[in-house]
Design an enzyme around this catalytic site. Structure first.
Site, PDB file in Angstrom:
ATOM      1  N   LYS A 126       1.115 -19.322  16.092  1.00 36.92           N
ATOM      2  CA  LYS A 126       2.052 -20.529  15.060  1.00 36.92           C
ATOM      3  C   LYS A 126       2.679 -19.323  13.586  1.00 36.92           C
ATOM      4  O   LYS A 126       2.313 -18.725  13.052  1.00 36.92           O
ATOM      5  CB  LYS A 126       1.023 -20.949  14.176  1.00 36.92           C
ATOM      6  CG  LYS A 126       1.134 -22.358  13.059  1.00 36.92           C
ATOM      7  CD  LYS A 126       2.164 -22.039  12.490  1.00 36.92           C
ATOM      8  CE  LYS A 126       1.879 -22.667  11.175  1.00 36.92           C
ATOM      9  NZ  LYS A 126       2.734 -22.247  10.598  1.00 36.92           N
ATOM     10  N   GLU A 186      -5.817 -10.952   6.738  1.00 38.56           N
ATOM     11  CA  GLU A 186      -5.093  -9.855   5.914  1.00 38.56           C
ATOM     12  C   GLU A 186      -4.747 -10.547   4.394  1.00 38.56           C
ATOM     13  O   GLU A 186      -3.959 -11.404   4.701  1.00 38.56           O
ATOM     14  CB  GLU A 186      -3.793  -8.961   6.549  1.00 38.56           C
ATOM     15  CG  GLU A 186      -4.495  -7.726   7.679  1.00 38.56           C
ATOM     16  CD  GLU A 186      -4.879  -6.699   6.861  1.00 38.56           C
ATOM     17  OE1 GLU A 186      -5.353  -7.224   5.900  1.00 38.56           O
ATOM     18  OE2 GLU A 186      -6.577  -5.815   7.025  1.00 38.56           O
ATOM     19  N   CYS A 194       3.123  -7.063   1.180  1.00 39.78           N
ATOM     20  CA  CYS A 194       2.139  -7.075   0.798  1.00 39.78           C
ATOM     21  C   CYS A 194       1.267  -5.915  -0.391  1.00 39.78           C
ATOM     22  O   CYS A 194       0.831  -5.953  -0.937  1.00 39.78           O
ATOM     23  CB  CYS A 194       1.284  -7.086   1.398  1.00 39.78           C
ATOM     24  SG  CYS A 194       1.735  -6.345   3.171  1.00 39.78           S
ATOM     25  N   GLU A 205      -0.742 -11.928  -8.045  1.00 43.06           N
ATOM     26  CA  GLU A 205       0.707 -11.650  -7.082  1.00 43.06           C
ATOM     27  C   GLU A 205       1.897 -12.467  -7.082  1.00 43.06           C
ATOM     28  O   GLU A 205       2.126 -13.323  -7.015  1.00 43.06           O
ATOM     29  CB  GLU A 205       0.129 -11.386  -5.396  1.00 43.06           C
ATOM     30  CG  GLU A 205       1.034 -10.853  -4.412  1.00 43.06           C
ATOM     31  CD  GLU A 205       0.379 -11.228  -3.228  1.00 43.06           C
ATOM     32  OE1 GLU A 205       0.323 -12.265  -2.638  1.00 43.06           O
ATOM     33  OE2 GLU A 205       1.232 -10.389  -2.338  1.00 43.06           O
TER      34      GLU A 205
END
Ligand code: NAD
Length: 495
Positions: free
Chosen positions: A174, A249, A283, A384
């Site tokens: 996906k 992750e 990331c 973030e």
């Protein structure tokens, strides 16, 4: 305009909903790439059924033969590198040099996987009893669900997929709804390389529908997820309740420390690349710069000058340094954080707004931005942002820098610039992250080393390298007693 399909049980098929969503170029939203299936849980169920059926034959295919197919996949990725990079930049915006790097990571992962087909090491160890053999080996698990983000449209799906395939599992992928075209090109490439139909299924659609259905499906014992910490929490919760193996992750808030003895030219190159590569949407992006007070002012002055020369624009144009953000919501988020930063007292010393000019009207552009005078408790120093925003924090010592680095909820990557070997080794030991770079920015992972973070970045697993193969396979232990008598371990051989 092209309409794309899901790939289930060896066929390109439309979604059971009959609905499609549009995919547009973030540098120019008048450029419609195509329509992609807005699938439902029913499509996921069909995909899982097909993957379960394919599991038997694929898991019994010898691992070196599975590796041979992945080698051909690597060869085709080499052949199609330029076309894939161009398609990727068109749908997510980062510059072509970087999307070529994205393809290269997939190539490296394919060739590593091919060679792993001839290893997949277990252990043979002595038994405590006479005439008894003891060993372990690695078995496939079953249907693996892969849920991936937008920022590495090829590298991340292949980081997961190639080790999972090599280990003998079958797959339902996906991909992020922001990069469905790259996933479609990957699927076609796998088929062209000779992967048996049914081994990999591709189901496009929304995370809250298709992703959720995949995580909740009882026929999928393994989920490998990369994305935000918020989404990862939902995924982890469901997997915990259903006793699934899950790798998460997630987000990062990575810091680069520049000490007063650093090579400042080198550090300058590093921070510009670390903070503004991929428009800050990595990331591992450098989102905090911890500058020693003795170099703070002169380094910041040079950094501002340098950042002001960065060329913003369409990532497919050769002179562009920084592309657009992936979509409108991503730019809105950056703008929200800029308002928060200003309110909390940070000073905008570069960027701080949208670029002006016709060339930028149709894309999600934002100027590379530097915030100075940031305090470790400011929100921009902790949360973030995932955009081209660097927060600069002045530090008085190495210990203070370590404490600030470690003071956030994330733990993916960190970096230190210093010429002092003692400090470099202390940094390796004391920085709480999955990865630490010395005299290099916070980005630059290589595909043959384990990748991942600690704290709210990850749940203890690692992608790729030798550890990636542990996640996608089950350890089985086997004892063979050839003594012809009953030997009771721990009893007959000890008083
Ligand atoms: P995201 O969390 O919005 O989406 C990631 C994937 O999850 C997408 O495919 C999405 O459709 C799916 N999803 C959304 N809701 C879901 C749900 N309820 N159930 C199941 N799946 C769902 O992330 P994004 O915006 O695509 O990517 C950016 C994030 O990914 C950042 O936080 C970044 O740090 C992180 N990231 C982490 C790593 C790493 O290795 N640590 C690597 C790349 C990106």
């Amino acid at each position: 305009m092209t309409t794309f399909q899901n790939f289930i049980a060896g066929k390109w098929v439309g979604p059971t909903t009959g609905r499609y969503f549009e995919n547009r170029n973030p540098a120019d939203i008048s450029d419609l790439i195509g329509k992609f299936p807005d699938s439902s849980p029913k499509d996921v169920a069909n995909a899982v059924q097909a993957a379960s059926k394919a599991f038997g034959p694929w898991s019994r295919t010898p691992a070196p033969a599975r590796g041979d197919i992945l080698r051909r996949v690597g060869d085709l990725l080499v052949e199609r590198k330029d076309a894939l990079a161009d398609a990727m930049t068109r749908e997510m915006g980062k510059v072509v040099a970087e999307t070529k790097g994205d393809v290269q990571e997939a190539i490296d992962t394919a060739y590593y996987a091919a060679s792993e087909g001839r290893r997949l090491f277990g252990h043979t160890v002595p038994s405590e009893l006479r005439q008894k053999w003891a060993m372990s080996y690695r078995r496939p698990i079953g249907v693996v669900g892969l849920i991936t983000p937008f920022n590495f449209p090829l590298a991340i799906p292949t980081w997961k997929m190639f080790p999972a395939l090599l280990c003998g599992n079958t797959i339902v992928l996906k991909p992020s709804e922001d990069v469905p075209h790259t996933a479609t090109l990957l699927l076609q490439l796998l088929l062209d390389a000779g992967l048996p139909p049914g081994v990999v299924q591709l189901v496009h659609g929304r995370g809250e529908t298709v992703g959720k259905a995949l995580v909740e499906h009882p026929g999928v014992p393994v989920i490998s997820f990369t994305g935000s910490t918020t989404t990862g929490a939902f995924v982890g919760e469901t997997c915990g309740r259903m006793h699934k193996r899950v790798s998460l992750e997630m987000g990062g808030k990575n810091a680069m420390i520049v000490m007063d003895d650093a090579d400042l030219d080198l550090a300058l190159d590093g921070v510009v690349w670390g903070a503004f590569g991929t428009t800050g949407q990595r990331c591992t992006a450098t989102s905090r710069l911890l500058l020693h007070k003795r170099v703070h002012d002169r380094f910041l002055e040079r950094l501002v000058k340098r950042v002001e020369t960065l060329v913003l624009g369409d990532g497919r144009k050769p002179k562009t340094d920084v592309g657009p953000l992936v979509h409108e919501a991503a730019r809105d988020k950056v703008e929200r954080y800029l308002a928060i930063a200003r309110k909390q007292g940070a000073e905008v010393v570069a960027g701080g707004g949208r670029p002006s000019g016709k060339a930028f009207d149709k894309g999600w552009f934002y100027r590379p931005t530097i915030l100075a005078g940031v305090s470790p408790d400011h929100r921009v120093a902790n949360e973030e942002i995932f955009g081209p925003v660097l927060s600069v924090i002045e530090v008085g010592s190495f210990d203070e820098a370590v404490a600030i680095n470690n003071g956030v909820r994330y733990g993916l990557s960190s970096s230190i610039y210093t010429r002092d070997v003692n400090l470099a080794f202390r940094a390796i030991q004391e920085l709480d992250n999955g990865i630490t770079y010395v005299n290099a920015p916070t980005i630059g992972a290589e595909a043959h080393l384990p990748f991942g973070g600690i704290k709210e970045t990850g749940n203890g697993h690692r992608e790729v390298g030798w550890e990636g193969y542990h996640f996608f396979s089950e350890t089985k232990v086997c004892y063979v007693d050839y003594s012809g008598t009953l030997q009771r371990a721990q009893i007959d051989n000890y008083d």
